[in-house]
Design a protein around this motif. Structure first.
Motif, PDB file in Angstrom:
ATOM      1  N   LEU A 181       0.769  -1.040   0.026  1.00 42.02           N
ATOM      2  CA  LEU A 181      -0.120   0.054   0.156  1.00 42.02           C
ATOM      3  C   LEU A 181       0.831   1.208   0.011  1.00 42.02           C
ATOM      4  N   LEU A 182       0.562   2.027  -0.856  1.00 45.33           N
ATOM      5  CA  LEU A 182       1.494   3.238  -1.045  1.00 45.33           C
ATOM      6  C   LEU A 182       0.659   4.688  -1.107  1.00 45.33           C
ATOM      7  N   ASN A 183       0.608   5.454   0.167  1.00 45.59           N
ATOM      8  CA  ASN A 183      -0.290   6.480   0.252  1.00 45.59           C
ATOM      9  C   ASN A 183       0.611   7.846  -0.248  1.00 45.59           C
ATOM     10  N   VAL A 184       0.252   8.515  -1.127  1.00 46.13           N
ATOM     11  CA  VAL A 184       1.019   9.719  -1.481  1.00 46.13           C
ATOM     12  C   VAL A 184       0.664  10.696  -0.569  1.00 46.13           C
ATOM     13  N   ALA A 185       1.385  11.352   0.408  1.00 41.04           N
ATOM     14  CA  ALA A 185       1.090  12.262   1.171  1.00 41.04           C
ATOM     15  C   ALA A 185       1.817  13.470   0.500  1.00 41.04           C
ATOM     16  N   VAL A 190       3.461  -1.016   3.919  1.00 42.29           N
ATOM     17  CA  VAL A 190       2.509   0.314   3.894  1.00 42.29           C
ATOM     18  C   VAL A 190       3.663   1.230   3.857  1.00 42.29           C
ATOM     19  N   THR A 191       3.490   2.202   2.850  1.00 48.18           N
ATOM     20  CA  THR A 191       4.544   3.324   2.663  1.00 48.18           C
ATOM     21  C   THR A 191       3.671   4.545   2.484  1.00 48.18           C
ATOM     22  N   ALA A 192       4.022   5.762   3.364  1.00 49.42           N
ATOM     23  CA  ALA A 192       3.924   7.051   2.890  1.00 49.42           C
ATOM     24  C   ALA A 192       4.774   7.787   1.981  1.00 49.42           C
ATOM     25  N   LEU A 193       4.369   8.040   1.026  1.00 49.60           N
ATOM     26  CA  LEU A 193       5.717   8.768   0.064  1.00 49.60           C
ATOM     27  C   LEU A 193       5.229  10.526   0.342  1.00 49.60           C
ATOM     28  N   CYS A 194       6.244  11.071   0.490  1.00 47.93           N
ATOM     29  CA  CYS A 194       6.097  12.326   1.022  1.00 47.93           C
ATOM     30  C   CYS A 194       6.860  13.624   0.199  1.00 47.93           C
ATOM     31  N   PRO A 195       6.607  13.753  -1.102  1.00 47.13           N
ATOM     32  CA  PRO A 195       7.382  14.558  -2.060  1.00 47.13           C
ATOM     33  C   PRO A 195       7.231  16.087  -1.492  1.00 47.13           C
ATOM     34  N   GLY A 196       8.243  16.815  -1.893  1.00 45.24           N
ATOM     35  CA  GLY A 196       7.962  18.166  -1.830  1.00 45.24           C
ATOM     36  C   GLY A 196       7.384  18.711  -3.281  1.00 45.24           C
ATOM     37  N   PRO A 197       7.466  20.076  -3.494  1.00 46.48           N
ATOM     38  CA  PRO A 197       7.030  20.540  -4.847  1.00 46.48           C
ATOM     39  C   PRO A 197       7.633  19.793  -5.927  1.00 46.48           C
ATOM     40  N   THR A 198       6.723  19.421  -6.895  1.00 45.85           N
ATOM     41  CA  THR A 198       7.116  18.440  -8.010  1.00 45.85           C
ATOM     42  C   THR A 198       6.347  19.180  -9.103  1.00 45.85           C
ATOM     43  N   ALA A 199       7.118  19.012 -10.191  1.00 42.77           N
ATOM     44  CA  ALA A 199       6.715  19.259 -11.772  1.00 42.77           C
ATOM     45  C   ALA A 199       5.692  18.255 -12.203  1.00 42.77           C
ATOM     46  N   SER A 200       4.488  18.147 -11.581  1.00 40.47           N
ATOM     47  CA  SER A 200       3.551  17.273 -11.645  1.00 40.47           C
ATOM     48  C   SER A 200       2.040  17.779 -12.468  1.00 40.47           C
ATOM     49  N   GLY A 201       1.811  19.477 -12.567  1.00 42.30           N
ATOM     50  CA  GLY A 201       0.783  19.700 -12.936  1.00 42.30           C
ATOM     51  C   GLY A 201      -0.262  20.145 -11.811  1.00 42.30           C
ATOM     52  N   GLN A 225       9.891   0.738   3.252  1.00 44.06           N
ATOM     53  CA  GLN A 225      10.157   1.935   3.985  1.00 44.06           C
ATOM     54  C   GLN A 225       8.851   2.558   4.441  1.00 44.06           C
ATOM     55  N   ARG A 226       8.570   2.680   5.553  1.00 46.49           N
ATOM     56  CA  ARG A 226       7.207   3.327   6.101  1.00 46.49           C
ATOM     57  C   ARG A 226       7.097   4.817   5.576  1.00 46.49           C
ATOM     58  N   VAL A 227       8.114   5.614   5.741  1.00 43.94           N
ATOM     59  CA  VAL A 227       7.774   7.071   5.397  1.00 43.94           C
ATOM     60  C   VAL A 227       8.860   7.298   4.373  1.00 43.94           C
ATOM     61  N   TYR A 228       8.881   7.794   3.267  1.00 46.69           N
ATOM     62  CA  TYR A 228       9.842   8.382   2.390  1.00 46.69           C
ATOM     63  C   TYR A 228       9.895   9.624   1.749  1.00 46.69           C
ATOM     64  N   ILE A 229      10.793  10.518   2.075  1.00 42.72           N
ATOM     65  CA  ILE A 229      10.661  11.972   1.704  1.00 42.72           C
ATOM     66  C   ILE A 229      11.795  12.197   0.780  1.00 42.72           C
ATOM     67  N   PRO A 230      11.539  12.226  -0.573  1.00 43.63           N
ATOM     68  CA  PRO A 230      12.597  12.262  -1.670  1.00 43.63           C
ATOM     69  C   PRO A 230      13.195  13.609  -1.642  1.00 43.63           C
ATOM     70  N   GLY A 231      14.441  13.715  -1.971  1.00 43.38           N
ATOM     71  CA  GLY A 231      15.067  14.912  -1.829  1.00 43.38           C
ATOM     72  C   GLY A 231      15.964  14.962  -0.371  1.00 43.38           C
ATOM     73  N   ALA A 232      17.223  15.400  -0.400  1.00 40.70           N
ATOM     74  CA  ALA A 232      17.889  15.520   1.035  1.00 40.70           C
ATOM     75  C   ALA A 232      17.385  16.988   1.771  1.00 40.70           C
ATOM     76  N   LEU A 233      17.310  17.957   0.980  1.00 38.78           N
ATOM     77  CA  LEU A 233      16.739  19.095   1.607  1.00 38.78           C
ATOM     78  C   LEU A 233      15.527  18.955   1.900  1.00 38.78           C
ATOM     79  N   ASN A 234      14.510  18.151   1.248  1.00 37.99           N
ATOM     80  CA  ASN A 234      13.069  18.116   1.569  1.00 37.99           C
ATOM     81  C   ASN A 234      13.037  17.328   3.315  1.00 37.99           C
ATOM     82  N   TRP A 235      14.098  16.384   3.218  1.00 32.93           N
ATOM     83  CA  TRP A 235      14.395  15.560   4.432  1.00 32.93           C
ATOM     84  C   TRP A 235      14.816  16.198   5.464  1.00 32.93           C
ATOM     85  N   VAL A 236      15.689  17.160   5.260  1.00 28.68           N
ATOM     86  CA  VAL A 236      16.290  17.989   6.292  1.00 28.68           C
ATOM     87  C   VAL A 236      15.042  19.015   6.800  1.00 28.68           C
ATOM     88  N   MET A 237      14.271  19.636   6.047  1.00 29.88           N
ATOM     89  CA  MET A 237      13.466  20.385   6.459  1.00 29.88           C
ATOM     90  C   MET A 237      12.329  19.760   7.340  1.00 29.88           C
TER      91      MET A 237
END
Length: 263
Positions: free
Chosen positions: A136-140, A179-190, A226-238
């Protein structure tokens, strides 16, 4: 020896991260069920993925912001006698602007899509996921980690998704469901266009990661459990720094970073 095919249901699959995730699952040999409102876009994607990866792709029109959208999607999947071994709750949207200026119904529709539908689809398809020891992947979003002035309801809805995902991940681990929560920052996605965010200092003039890059990283995180994943090192630090920063300061910072660029 024959094996039961793996089938992934992906919501919001007509564009952006959802479309890119569909490609990741197909590349890995999953059959797909694509669900969104834009049928022509999904049909074009289905034809491409079927030809490129020799997988079966089912397209289902679904308006998941309605009260019974999730139930209708579940019924449509079951009418086709499909068993879902991976569920991706990706459908969602945001709205940019001050809460005092927004109409109520679009905010409530956003809550239905971003929160209610995630819970409902997870509940409906959980027997399949348990039976298949599925995923299960929930996009947060990185928005889940702090309050968000100018997008108050959206940020709150993603905080719900993150909390819900982490809780059921702990519950479902003994059943073998990842079960994974994907937590991207701003993305070029529309997403920014749909949310009318073009004027926000958070994205205006910024070079954003592509939906394809975010989806590839999120898919790998899902497969490794992985239960929580934040793409990008800066996003993770923030996201981590919020835990050590006074709440009032966090909110003031987000307000400054998200403000209309002309303000």
């Amino acid at each position: 020896m024959t094996t039961t095919p793996r089938t992934a249901l992906i919501t919001g699959a007509s564009s952006g991260i959802g479309k890119a995730l569909a490609a990741e699952f197909a590349r890995d040999g999953y059959d797909l069920v694509l669900a969104a409102r834009s049928v022509p876009a999904m049909q074009a994607l289905a034809e491409e993925l079927q030809q490129r990866h020799q997988v079966s792709v089912t397209v289902i029109a679904a308006d998941l912001a309605t009260e019974d959208g999730a139930a209708q999607l579940h019924a449509a999947v079951k009418a086709r006698h499909l068993t879902i071994s991976a569920l991706v709750n990706n459908a969602g949207y945001g709205r940019f602007g001050e809460f005092k200026d927004s109409a109520l119904e679009p905010e409530l529709a956003m809550m239905r899509l971003n929160m209610n539908t995630v819970v409902a689809l997870t509940k409906y398809f959980l027997p399949d996921l348990i039976a298949t020891r599925g995923r299960l992947l929930n996009v947060a979003s990185t928005a889940a980690f702090q309050p968000g002035p100018y997008m108050a309801v959206y940020y709150a809805s993603k905080a719900f998704v993150l909390s819900f995902t982490e809780a059921i991940a702990a519950e479902l681990a003994p059943q073998g469901v990842s079960v994974t929560a994907l937590c991207p920052g701003p993305t070029a996605s529309g997403f920014q266009d749909a949310a009318a965010m073009q004027a926000s200092a958070l994205v205006r003039g910024k070079k954003l990661p592509s939906a394809e890059a975010v989806a590839a990283q999120g898919y790998r995180a899902l497969q490794r459990g992985q239960r929580v994943y934040i793409p990008g090192a800066l996003n993770w630090v923030m996201a981590q720094s919020v835990r050590l920063t006074p709440r009032n300061m966090v909110t003031a910072l987000v307000r400054h970073l998200s403000r209309p660029a002309t303000a």
